[in-house]
Scaffold this motif. Structure first.
Motif, PDB file in Angstrom:
ATOM      1  N   GLY A 163     -29.744  15.913   4.695  1.00  0.00           N
ATOM      2  CA  GLY A 163     -29.214  16.507   5.920  1.00  0.00           C
ATOM      3  C   GLY A 163     -28.180  17.581   5.659  1.00  0.00           C
ATOM      4  N   PRO A 164     -27.621  18.147   6.732  1.00  0.00           N
ATOM      5  CA  PRO A 164     -26.693  19.279   6.601  1.00  0.00           C
ATOM      6  C   PRO A 164     -25.350  18.924   5.975  1.00  0.00           C
ATOM      7  CG  PRO A 164     -26.875  18.562   8.887  1.00  0.00           C
ATOM      8  CD  PRO A 164     -27.922  17.824   8.131  1.00  0.00           C
ATOM      9  N   ASP A 165     -24.985  17.647   5.927  1.00  0.00           N
ATOM     10  CA  ASP A 165     -23.688  17.246   5.365  1.00  0.00           C
ATOM     11  C   ASP A 165     -23.860  16.391   4.119  1.00  0.00           C
ATOM     12  OD1 ASP A 165     -22.195  18.516   7.429  1.00  0.00           O
ATOM     13  OD2 ASP A 165     -22.636  16.822   8.755  1.00  0.00           O
ATOM     14  N   VAL A 166     -24.936  16.619   3.399  1.00  0.00           N
ATOM     15  CA  VAL A 166     -25.278  15.733   2.292  1.00  0.00           C
ATOM     16  C   VAL A 166     -24.245  15.770   1.168  1.00  0.00           C
ATOM     17  CG1 VAL A 166     -26.692  17.432   1.053  1.00  0.00           C
ATOM     18  CG2 VAL A 166     -27.223  14.994   0.865  1.00  0.00           C
ATOM     19  N   LEU A 167     -23.475  16.859   1.064  1.00  0.00           N
ATOM     20  CA  LEU A 167     -22.458  16.983   0.020  1.00  0.00           C
ATOM     21  C   LEU A 167     -21.040  16.833   0.564  1.00  0.00           C
ATOM     22  CD1 LEU A 167     -23.957  19.986  -1.996  1.00  0.00           C
ATOM     23  CD2 LEU A 167     -24.296  17.538  -2.384  1.00  0.00           C
ATOM     24  N   ALA A 168     -20.916  16.322   1.767  1.00  0.00           N
ATOM     25  CA  ALA A 168     -19.609  16.208   2.420  1.00  0.00           C
ATOM     26  C   ALA A 168     -18.646  15.389   1.573  1.00  0.00           C
ATOM     27  CB  ALA A 168     -19.766  15.570   3.792  1.00  0.00           C
ATOM     28  N   GLY A 169     -17.431  15.901   1.445  1.00  0.00           N
ATOM     29  CA  GLY A 169     -16.368  15.201   0.733  1.00  0.00           C
ATOM     30  C   GLY A 169     -16.362  15.397  -0.759  1.00  0.00           C
ATOM     31  N   LEU A 170     -17.332  16.130  -1.312  1.00  0.00           N
ATOM     32  CA  LEU A 170     -17.415  16.314  -2.756  1.00  0.00           C
ATOM     33  C   LEU A 170     -16.726  17.603  -3.190  1.00  0.00           C
ATOM     34  CD1 LEU A 170     -21.119  15.330  -3.550  1.00  0.00           C
ATOM     35  CD2 LEU A 170     -19.071  13.882  -3.574  1.00  0.00           C
ATOM     36  N   ASP A 171     -16.001  17.519  -4.291  1.00  0.00           N
ATOM     37  CA  ASP A 171     -15.475  18.709  -4.956  1.00  0.00           C
ATOM     38  C   ASP A 171     -16.533  19.190  -5.946  1.00  0.00           C
ATOM     39  OD1 ASP A 171     -12.840  18.912  -3.780  1.00  0.00           O
ATOM     40  OD2 ASP A 171     -12.331  17.099  -4.902  1.00  0.00           O
ATOM     41  N   ILE A 172     -16.987  20.423  -5.754  1.00  0.00           N
ATOM     42  CA  ILE A 172     -18.137  20.944  -6.488  1.00  0.00           C
ATOM     43  C   ILE A 172     -17.752  22.221  -7.210  1.00  0.00           C
ATOM     44  CG2 ILE A 172     -20.501  21.836  -6.254  1.00  0.00           C
ATOM     45  CD1 ILE A 172     -20.659  20.249  -3.606  1.00  0.00           C
ATOM     46  N   VAL A 173     -18.216  22.378  -8.435  1.00  0.00           N
ATOM     47  CA  VAL A 173     -18.085  23.653  -9.127  1.00  0.00           C
ATOM     48  C   VAL A 173     -19.480  24.181  -9.413  1.00  0.00           C
ATOM     49  CG1 VAL A 173     -17.868  22.570 -11.424  1.00  0.00           C
ATOM     50  CG2 VAL A 173     -17.094  24.931 -11.064  1.00  0.00           C
ATOM     51  N   HIS A 174     -19.693  25.435  -9.064  1.00  0.00           N
ATOM     52  CA  HIS A 174     -20.947  26.127  -9.338  1.00  0.00           C
ATOM     53  C   HIS A 174     -20.705  27.050 -10.517  1.00  0.00           C
ATOM     54  CE1 HIS A 174     -24.296  29.079  -7.796  1.00  0.00           C
ATOM     55  NE2 HIS A 174     -24.568  28.552  -8.973  1.00  0.00           N
ATOM     56  N   LEU A 175     -21.218  26.673 -11.671  1.00  0.00           N
ATOM     57  CA  LEU A 175     -21.056  27.488 -12.868  1.00  0.00           C
ATOM     58  C   LEU A 175     -22.080  28.620 -12.872  1.00  0.00           C
ATOM     59  CD1 LEU A 175     -20.526  24.712 -15.584  1.00  0.00           C
ATOM     60  CD2 LEU A 175     -18.794  25.990 -14.301  1.00  0.00           C
ATOM     61  N   GLN A 176     -21.643  29.813 -13.310  1.00  0.00           N
ATOM     62  CA  GLN A 176     -22.509  31.002 -13.346  1.00  0.00           C
ATOM     63  C   GLN A 176     -23.064  31.293 -11.948  1.00  0.00           C
ATOM     64  OE1 GLN A 176     -24.363  28.977 -16.937  1.00  0.00           O
ATOM     65  NE2 GLN A 176     -24.881  31.115 -17.372  1.00  0.00           N
ATOM     66  N   CYS A 177     -22.145  31.491 -11.012  1.00  0.00           N
ATOM     67  CA  CYS A 177     -22.488  31.540  -9.588  1.00  0.00           C
ATOM     68  C   CYS A 177     -23.019  32.890  -9.127  1.00  0.00           C
ATOM     69  CB  CYS A 177     -21.279  31.150  -8.748  1.00  0.00           C
ATOM     70  SG  CYS A 177     -19.875  32.298  -8.892  1.00  0.00           S
ATOM     71  N   HIS A 178     -22.881  33.950  -9.934  1.00  0.00           N
ATOM     72  CA  HIS A 178     -23.353  35.303  -9.599  1.00  0.00           C
ATOM     73  C   HIS A 178     -22.768  35.740  -8.247  1.00  0.00           C
ATOM     74  CE1 HIS A 178     -25.550  38.909  -9.928  1.00  0.00           C
ATOM     75  NE2 HIS A 178     -26.624  38.569  -9.230  1.00  0.00           N
ATOM     76  N   ILE A 179     -23.590  36.206  -7.301  1.00  0.00           N
ATOM     77  CA  ILE A 179     -23.050  36.791  -6.069  1.00  0.00           C
ATOM     78  C   ILE A 179     -22.846  35.765  -4.964  1.00  0.00           C
ATOM     79  CG2 ILE A 179     -23.964  39.080  -6.601  1.00  0.00           C
ATOM     80  CD1 ILE A 179     -26.172  38.570  -4.526  1.00  0.00           C
ATOM     81  N   VAL A 229     -16.182  23.865  -2.509  1.00  0.00           N
ATOM     82  CA  VAL A 229     -16.869  24.511  -3.621  1.00  0.00           C
ATOM     83  C   VAL A 229     -15.993  25.550  -4.312  1.00  0.00           C
ATOM     84  CG1 VAL A 229     -18.991  25.667  -4.361  1.00  0.00           C
ATOM     85  CG2 VAL A 229     -19.013  24.200  -2.339  1.00  0.00           C
ATOM     86  N   THR A 230     -16.069  25.544  -5.629  1.00  0.00           N
ATOM     87  CA  THR A 230     -15.486  26.578  -6.475  1.00  0.00           C
ATOM     88  C   THR A 230     -16.613  27.231  -7.261  1.00  0.00           C
ATOM     89  OG1 THR A 230     -13.408  25.367  -6.724  1.00  0.00           O
ATOM     90  CG2 THR A 230     -13.887  27.047  -8.382  1.00  0.00           C
ATOM     91  N   GLY A 231     -16.612  28.566  -7.294  1.00  0.00           N
ATOM     92  CA  GLY A 231     -17.608  29.280  -8.080  1.00  0.00           C
ATOM     93  C   GLY A 231     -16.965  29.959  -9.270  1.00  0.00           C
ATOM     94  N   LEU A 232     -17.625  29.913 -10.415  1.00  0.00           N
ATOM     95  CA  LEU A 232     -17.121  30.567 -11.617  1.00  0.00           C
ATOM     96  C   LEU A 232     -18.195  31.480 -12.181  1.00  0.00           C
ATOM     97  CD1 LEU A 232     -14.858  29.405 -14.397  1.00  0.00           C
ATOM     98  CD2 LEU A 232     -17.162  30.117 -15.093  1.00  0.00           C
ATOM     99  N   ASP A 233     -17.799  32.685 -12.572  1.00  0.00           N
ATOM    100  CA  ASP A 233     -18.723  33.619 -13.201  1.00  0.00           C
ATOM    101  C   ASP A 233     -17.933  34.566 -14.086  1.00  0.00           C
ATOM    102  OD1 ASP A 233     -21.830  34.340 -12.580  1.00  0.00           O
ATOM    103  OD2 ASP A 233     -20.751  36.114 -13.256  1.00  0.00           O
ATOM    104  N   PHE A 234     -18.615  35.116 -15.128  1.00  0.00           N
ATOM    105  CA  PHE A 234     -17.909  36.033 -16.029  1.00  0.00           C
ATOM    106  C   PHE A 234     -17.959  37.477 -15.543  1.00  0.00           C
ATOM    107  CE2 PHE A 234     -21.586  37.005 -19.299  1.00  0.00           C
ATOM    108  CZ  PHE A 234     -22.441  37.334 -18.250  1.00  0.00           C
ATOM    109  N   SER A 235     -18.705  37.752 -14.485  1.00  0.00           N
ATOM    110  CA  SER A 235     -18.845  39.111 -13.964  1.00  0.00           C
ATOM    111  C   SER A 235     -17.909  39.327 -12.776  1.00  0.00           C
ATOM    112  CB  SER A 235     -20.292  39.367 -13.540  1.00  0.00           C
ATOM    113  OG  SER A 235     -20.391  40.541 -12.758  1.00  0.00           O
ATOM    114  N   GLY A 236     -16.901  40.154 -12.970  1.00  0.00           N
ATOM    115  CA  GLY A 236     -15.988  40.456 -11.876  1.00  0.00           C
ATOM    116  C   GLY A 236     -16.678  41.141 -10.720  1.00  0.00           C
ATOM    117  N   ALA A 237     -17.640  42.011 -11.030  1.00  0.00           N
ATOM    118  CA  ALA A 237     -18.374  42.701  -9.968  1.00  0.00           C
ATOM    119  C   ALA A 237     -19.197  41.709  -9.145  1.00  0.00           C
ATOM    120  CB  ALA A 237     -19.279  43.764 -10.576  1.00  0.00           C
ATOM    121  N   SER A 238     -19.804  40.736  -9.789  1.00  0.00           N
ATOM    122  CA  SER A 238     -20.557  39.715  -9.061  1.00  0.00           C
ATOM    123  C   SER A 238     -19.634  38.913  -8.156  1.00  0.00           C
ATOM    124  CB  SER A 238     -21.273  38.780 -10.042  1.00  0.00           C
ATOM    125  OG  SER A 238     -22.272  39.465 -10.754  1.00  0.00           O
ATOM    126  N   LEU A 239     -18.464  38.551  -8.658  1.00  0.00           N
ATOM    127  CA  LEU A 239     -17.518  37.781  -7.843  1.00  0.00           C
ATOM    128  C   LEU A 239     -16.998  38.600  -6.673  1.00  0.00           C
ATOM    129  CD1 LEU A 239     -15.512  35.782 -10.525  1.00  0.00           C
ATOM    130  CD2 LEU A 239     -17.405  35.015  -9.088  1.00  0.00           C
TER     131      LEU A 239
END
Length: 300
Positions: free
Chosen positions: A70-86, A100-110
């Protein structure tokens, strides 16, 4: 396309310049990808409940056994998306209820990811940095879920070091979710016509070293890059699983799929318009195109 096999020991200290070349290439891609219909940013912005087709494909396994997707399936979770691109998949994880936290090595993508989050009204933290530095950049034992989306692992030279990063980021009991192109698919030769045979051509294992691309192209049709040289490392399933086990993670799932979101074999593949996935046209059951791996860090 031109791929040149380049053999080397996959140590981080020896691959720094290659990763810099990759970062420059991804900086070039950022604006073109954000403008491409393939990323469906207009759809994500016009519908506050929309999620990317990549995350939609992942959702049944991401939700977990017996859990309604469902739409809240990740509710309450702290999530990191590695190599998140755009950030299209990152925004999708946020819309499923995650912090959610996103991490990427491309400043332009972030830059593109932050603009997408701003326009969508989504509170997402984005951090620029190398995946291997993630525990120092983001904090150890901070996350309930580490998510790595499809098309990410091939840009990393050392899969065992990646697995140790994942374990360091996870809280006790936290889990890893990664879907990626199957390493057998990555080892197949490029096809120019629908009559070309399917044959193994490129390294299956990380130990064989990286493959250099010198084509100046993106997977987005018509996109060309100023910095055209990139390096990719294939990782066999054994290497990935062993890396996770050695990092102290417990495997909880390994699924293989007959499709992936891009036509890796060119004219040998057919697109499913409903899912956006591509699969071999001729007897797709013969070949695993992608895989989903899940693992968990043991609770204290």
């Amino acid at each position: 396309m031109t791929r040149v096999a380049e053999h080397s020991t996959p140590e981080l200290s020896g691959d720094g310049e290659r990763m810099v070349a990759n970062r420059l290439n991804w900086d070039d891609r950022a604006q073109q990808h954000a403008a491409s219909p393939a990323y469906e940013i207009d759809r994500l912005l016009s519908d506050a409940a929309a999620i990317s087709k990549v995350v939609a494909f992942d959702l049944p396994l991401l939700a977990g056994p017996g859990v309604p997707a469902g739409p809240d399936v990740l509710a309450g979770l702290d999530i990191v998306h590695l190599q998140c691109h755009i950030g299209t998949d990152t925004l999708s994880l946020h819309r499923l209820g995650g912090r959610v936290t996103g991490l990427d090595f491309s400043g332009a993508s972030l830059g593109q990811a932050r603009e997408l989050a701003r326009r969508a009204g989504a509170a997402i933290e984005y951090v620029e940095g190398n995946v291997y530095d993630a525990p120092d950049l983001l904090g150890r034992e901070r996350f309930d879920l580490v998510y790595t989306g499809i098309g990410a692992l091939c840009w990393l030279p050392d899969i065992a070091a990646w697995a140790r990063v994942v374990a360091a980021l996870l809280r006790p009991g936290g889990r890893l979710f990664v879907r990626d192109a199957h390493p057998v698919m990555n080892a197949l030769a490029d096809a120019e016509t629908a009559q070309d045979p399917v044959r193994l051509e490129y390294p299956y294992t990380e130990a064989a070293g990286p493959t250099r691309w010198d084509d100046g192209l993106s997977y987005i049709v018509g996109a060309t890059m100023e910095h055209g040289t990139t390096y990719e490392w294939n990782h066999g399933l054994g290497e990935i699983v062993t890396g996770c086990l050695d990092a102290g993670l417990t495997m909880t799932g390994l699924a293989e799929h007959d499709s992936l979101p891009w036509p890796q074999l060119g004219p040998l593949m057919t697109r499913d318009d409903a899912t956006g996935e591509w699969r071999p046209t001729d007897r797709p059951e013969r070949l695993a195109a992608s895989f989903t791996l899940q693992a968990r860090r043991a609770p204290h």
